[in-house]
Design an enzyme around this catalytic site. Structure first.
Site, PDB file in Angstrom:
ATOM      1  N   ARG A  15       0.829  -1.216  -0.031  1.00 51.75           N
ATOM      2  CA  ARG A  15       0.024  -0.072  -0.031  1.00 51.75           C
ATOM      3  C   ARG A  15       0.732   1.065   0.018  1.00 51.75           C
ATOM      4  NH1 ARG A  15      -0.243   4.546   2.539  1.00 51.75           N
ATOM      5  NH2 ARG A  15      -0.090   3.664   4.662  1.00 51.75           N
ATOM      6  N   ASP A  16       1.661   1.570   0.965  1.00 53.69           N
ATOM      7  CA  ASP A  16       2.517   2.574   1.215  1.00 53.69           C
ATOM      8  C   ASP A  16       3.587   2.548   0.009  1.00 53.69           C
ATOM      9  OD1 ASP A  16       3.780   4.916   2.068  1.00 53.69           O
ATOM     10  OD2 ASP A  16       3.314   4.489   4.407  1.00 53.69           O
ATOM     11  N   HIS A 207       4.689   3.906  12.608  1.00 51.07           N
ATOM     12  CA  HIS A 207       4.862   3.909  11.223  1.00 51.07           C
ATOM     13  C   HIS A 207       6.107   5.098  10.794  1.00 51.07           C
ATOM     14  CE1 HIS A 207       3.044   3.756   7.058  1.00 51.07           C
ATOM     15  NE2 HIS A 207       3.720   4.886   7.192  1.00 51.07           N
ATOM     16  N   HIS A 209       9.068   6.570   8.686  1.00 48.01           N
ATOM     17  CA  HIS A 209       9.794   6.655   7.173  1.00 48.01           C
ATOM     18  C   HIS A 209      11.376   6.945   7.349  1.00 48.01           C
ATOM     19  CE1 HIS A 209       6.416   6.241   4.196  1.00 48.01           C
ATOM     20  NE2 HIS A 209       5.760   6.568   5.392  1.00 48.01           N
ATOM     21  N   CYS A 240       4.258   8.855   0.441  1.00 50.74           N
ATOM     22  CA  CYS A 240       2.972   9.795   0.413  1.00 50.74           C
ATOM     23  C   CYS A 240       2.960  10.700  -0.880  1.00 50.74           C
ATOM     24  CB  CYS A 240       2.516  10.417   1.220  1.00 50.74           C
ATOM     25  SG  CYS A 240       0.744  11.175   1.066  1.00 50.74           S
ATOM     26  N   ASN A 249       9.401   3.881   3.644  1.00 51.69           N
ATOM     27  CA  ASN A 249       9.345   3.503   5.266  1.00 51.69           C
ATOM     28  C   ASN A 249      10.382   2.796   5.591  1.00 51.69           C
ATOM     29  OD1 ASN A 249       6.420   2.850   3.520  1.00 51.69           O
ATOM     30  ND2 ASN A 249       6.194   3.106   5.682  1.00 51.69           N
TER      31      ASN A 249
HETATM   32  N1  COA Z   1     -13.214   4.912  -3.510  1.00 55.28           N
HETATM   33  C1  COA Z   1     -13.638   4.955  -4.802  1.00 55.28           C
HETATM   34  N2  COA Z   1     -14.007   5.913  -5.352  1.00 55.28           N
HETATM   35  C2  COA Z   1     -14.278   7.255  -4.488  1.00 55.28           C
HETATM   36  C3  COA Z   1     -13.836   7.137  -3.208  1.00 55.28           C
HETATM   37  C4  COA Z   1     -13.318   5.862  -2.577  1.00 55.28           C
HETATM   38  N3  COA Z   1     -13.209   5.541  -1.473  1.00 55.28           N
HETATM   39  N4  COA Z   1     -14.268   8.114  -2.396  1.00 55.28           N
HETATM   40  C5  COA Z   1     -14.330   8.859  -3.517  1.00 55.28           C
HETATM   41  N5  COA Z   1     -14.542   8.363  -4.786  1.00 55.28           N
HETATM   42  C6  COA Z   1     -14.895   8.884  -6.052  1.00 55.28           C
HETATM   43  C7  COA Z   1     -16.492   9.571  -5.946  1.00 55.28           C
HETATM   44  O1  COA Z   1     -17.389   8.627  -6.264  1.00 55.28           O
HETATM   45  C8  COA Z   1     -16.396  10.560  -7.081  1.00 55.28           C
HETATM   46  O2  COA Z   1     -16.458   9.872  -8.485  1.00 55.28           O
HETATM   47  P1  COA Z   1     -17.208  10.667  -9.484  1.00 55.28           P
HETATM   48  O3  COA Z   1     -16.579  12.046  -9.747  1.00 55.28           O
HETATM   49  O4  COA Z   1     -17.233   9.634 -10.619  1.00 55.28           O
HETATM   50  O5  COA Z   1     -18.545  10.851  -9.031  1.00 55.28           O
HETATM   51  C9  COA Z   1     -15.027  11.249  -6.939  1.00 55.28           C
HETATM   52  O6  COA Z   1     -14.243  10.256  -6.328  1.00 55.28           O
HETATM   53  C10 COA Z   1     -15.011  12.394  -6.114  1.00 55.28           C
HETATM   54  O7  COA Z   1     -15.638  12.169  -4.793  1.00 55.28           O
HETATM   55  P2  COA Z   1     -15.288  12.911  -3.661  1.00 55.28           P
HETATM   56  O8  COA Z   1     -16.042  12.581  -2.316  1.00 55.28           O
HETATM   57  O9  COA Z   1     -16.012  14.576  -4.228  1.00 55.28           O
HETATM   58  O10 COA Z   1     -13.836  13.212  -3.260  1.00 55.28           O
HETATM   59  P3  COA Z   1     -12.586  14.113  -3.377  1.00 55.28           P
HETATM   60  O11 COA Z   1     -12.362  14.368  -4.761  1.00 55.28           O
HETATM   61  O12 COA Z   1     -13.226  15.152  -2.385  1.00 55.28           O
HETATM   62  O13 COA Z   1     -11.656  13.203  -2.960  1.00 55.28           O
HETATM   63  C11 COA Z   1     -10.727  11.463  -1.270  1.00 55.28           C
HETATM   64  C12 COA Z   1     -11.579  12.921  -1.467  1.00 55.28           C
HETATM   65  C13 COA Z   1     -10.737  11.030   0.210  1.00 55.28           C
HETATM   66  C14 COA Z   1     -11.816  10.352  -1.973  1.00 55.28           C
HETATM   67  C15 COA Z   1      -9.576  11.642  -2.190  1.00 55.28           C
HETATM   68  O14 COA Z   1      -8.887  12.719  -1.808  1.00 55.28           O
HETATM   69  C16 COA Z   1      -8.568  10.339  -1.809  1.00 55.28           C
HETATM   70  O15 COA Z   1      -8.905   9.221  -2.182  1.00 55.28           O
HETATM   71  N6  COA Z   1      -7.488  10.438  -0.924  1.00 55.28           N
HETATM   72  C17 COA Z   1      -6.574   9.481  -0.554  1.00 55.28           C
HETATM   73  C18 COA Z   1      -5.299   9.804  -0.743  1.00 55.28           C
HETATM   74  C19 COA Z   1      -4.230   8.682  -0.312  1.00 55.28           C
HETATM   75  O16 COA Z   1      -4.629   7.307  -0.561  1.00 55.28           O
HETATM   76  N7  COA Z   1      -3.128   9.166   0.162  1.00 55.28           N
HETATM   77  C20 COA Z   1      -1.883   8.295   0.615  1.00 55.28           C
HETATM   78  C21 COA Z   1      -2.330   7.740   1.874  1.00 55.28           C
HETATM   79  S1  COA Z   1      -1.580   8.609   3.252  1.00 55.28           S
HETATM   80 ZN    ZN Z   2       3.798   6.089   5.331  1.00 59.98          ZN
END
Ligand code: COA
Ligand code: ZN
Length: 312
Positions: A15-16, A207, A209, A240, A249
């Site tokens: 994942r990370d 956790h 890095h 990230c 990490n």
């Molecule tokens: N799985 C799949 N799709 C998702 C989702 C999820 N968990 N959460 C949101 N979506 C989709 C929505 O359905 C929407 O799709 P559409 O445009 O086709 O309708 C789109 O993403 C936007 O949704 P929204 O709720 O407005 O999300 P956002 O654009 O504000 O983004 C997150 C918010 C949380 C979904 C996004 O920032 C994210 O996934 N962040 C994770 C970052 C990460 O993994 N970082 C590394 C780990 S530390």
């Molecule tokens: Zn990390």
């Protein structure tokens, strides 16, 4: 010293690590790597994340990875879930544990989750309510717990507010994430002690890095404080995409080597782990930062006859 006799090593490279790679690793290869980790004795793994596939396309195959991986009895397949949609997808895919995360820094939280910390805390309350009766474990994670690449030091009170929120809505397991390697032994000692004082029933995972080369020094501090759960990545992958300067990490083989040499039980076979790290290098086509995968454990000896000799 109350160093634990047994430590849980949680593998987070799938994942990370893979979220940070520019190329998509195909699903079959991911599954083969996970199966190799299980064969090496890893029993707790963050296998993927159910985040937006637009944000992290490298992990868009999360459900297929969970469906295809060999999951020995006693193993725990954790996944990252940022919101209710992620949690629903994780439950449907049969994950054992969801890791629900927020950053201790407002600016990193906005970059990473596109919302304020307050809004993320509301999301966390909703998620806790949603999974209350579901057959899935839940764990919290706080990114940038020891510092933020945009804001610098994080006030302990800001961190404690988030820990308190997780606790209030029923979380009893929490990872402190050092997203860009800003933790130091003094900071780890102080932070762990503060959380222990206020929330003694919260099981902590650390956790780190290795961004500044002191990841294992921070682990030593954690061990001396009695912390028995650490996250690390095979080969030292990791980072990230939404935190500038983030790098790998702490490396799982290096961590397991350290724990072995301290007589601390992990249940993991170091040679098999090194074989998976070597395979990961081949998959990604570059040298990984892990050190024990290159040098071997300290008693891997060299042929005397093969070594150069400094003559006249
Ligand atoms: N799985 C799949 N799709 C998702 C989702 C999820 N968990 N959460 C949101 N979506 C989709 C929505 O359905 C929407 O799709 P559409 O445009 O086709 O309708 C789109 O993403 C936007 O949704 P929204 O709720 O407005 O999300 P956002 O654009 O504000 O983004 C997150 C918010 C949380 C979904 C996004 O920032 C994210 O996934 N962040 C994770 C970052 C990460 O993994 N970082 C590394 C780990 S530390
Ligand atoms: Zn990390």
């Amino acid at each position: 010293m109350n160093v634990p006799t047994k430590v849980e090593v949680i593998e987070v490279g799938m994942r990370d690590g893979l979220q940070m790679e520019s190329d998509f690793v195909d699903t079959g290869t991911k599954i083969a790597l996970i199966n190799g980790l299980m064969d090496a004795g890893v029993r707790h793994i963050e296998a993927t994340s159910f985040v937006s596939p637009r944000a992290v396309p490298q992990l868009a195959d999360a459900a297929d990875v969970l469906a295809g991986a060999h999951r020995p009895s006693g193993s725990r397949f954790a996944v990252l879930a940022p919101n209710l949609k992620g949690v629903e997808r994780a439950i449907e895919a049969g994950a054992d544990e969801i890791v629900v995360f927020v950053s201790a820094s407002e600016s990193h939280n906005r970059k990473n989750l596109n919302r304020s910390i307050d809004r993320s805390l509301d999301d966390i309350s909703n998620i806790a309510a949603q999974v209350q009766h579901a057959d899935i474990k839940k764990k919290g994670a706080i990114a940038c717990a020891f510092g933020c690449p945009f804001e610098g030091d994080i006030e302990l009170s800001a961190l404690m507010r988030i820990v308190g929120h997780f606790h209030a809505v029923g979380f009893r397991a929490l990872t402190l994430g050092d997203t860009t390697g800003m933790a130091t032994p003094a900071l780890v000692e102080h932070t762990v002690a503060a959380i222990r004082d206020d929330y003694p029933d919260m099981r902590l995972t650390l956790h780190f890095h290795n961004t500044r080369g002191i990841g294992l020094a921070n682990v030593m501090t954690g061990l001396n404080a009695g912390i028995d759960s650490y996250e690390s990545s095979i080969g030292g992958l990791g980072g990230c995409p939404f935190a500038p300067g983030a790098s790998g990490n702490i490396c799982t083989e290096d961590l397991v080597y350290l724990l072995n040499e301290m007589g601390i039980e992990t249940g993991i076979d170091l040679d098999k782990l090194i074989a998976v790290a070597t395979r990961m290098e081949a998959v990604l086509g570059r040298t990984l930062p892990g050190q024990v995968m290159k040098s071997g454990p300290r008693l891997r000896l060299h042929e005397y006859e093969d070594a150069a000799c400094a003559t006249g």
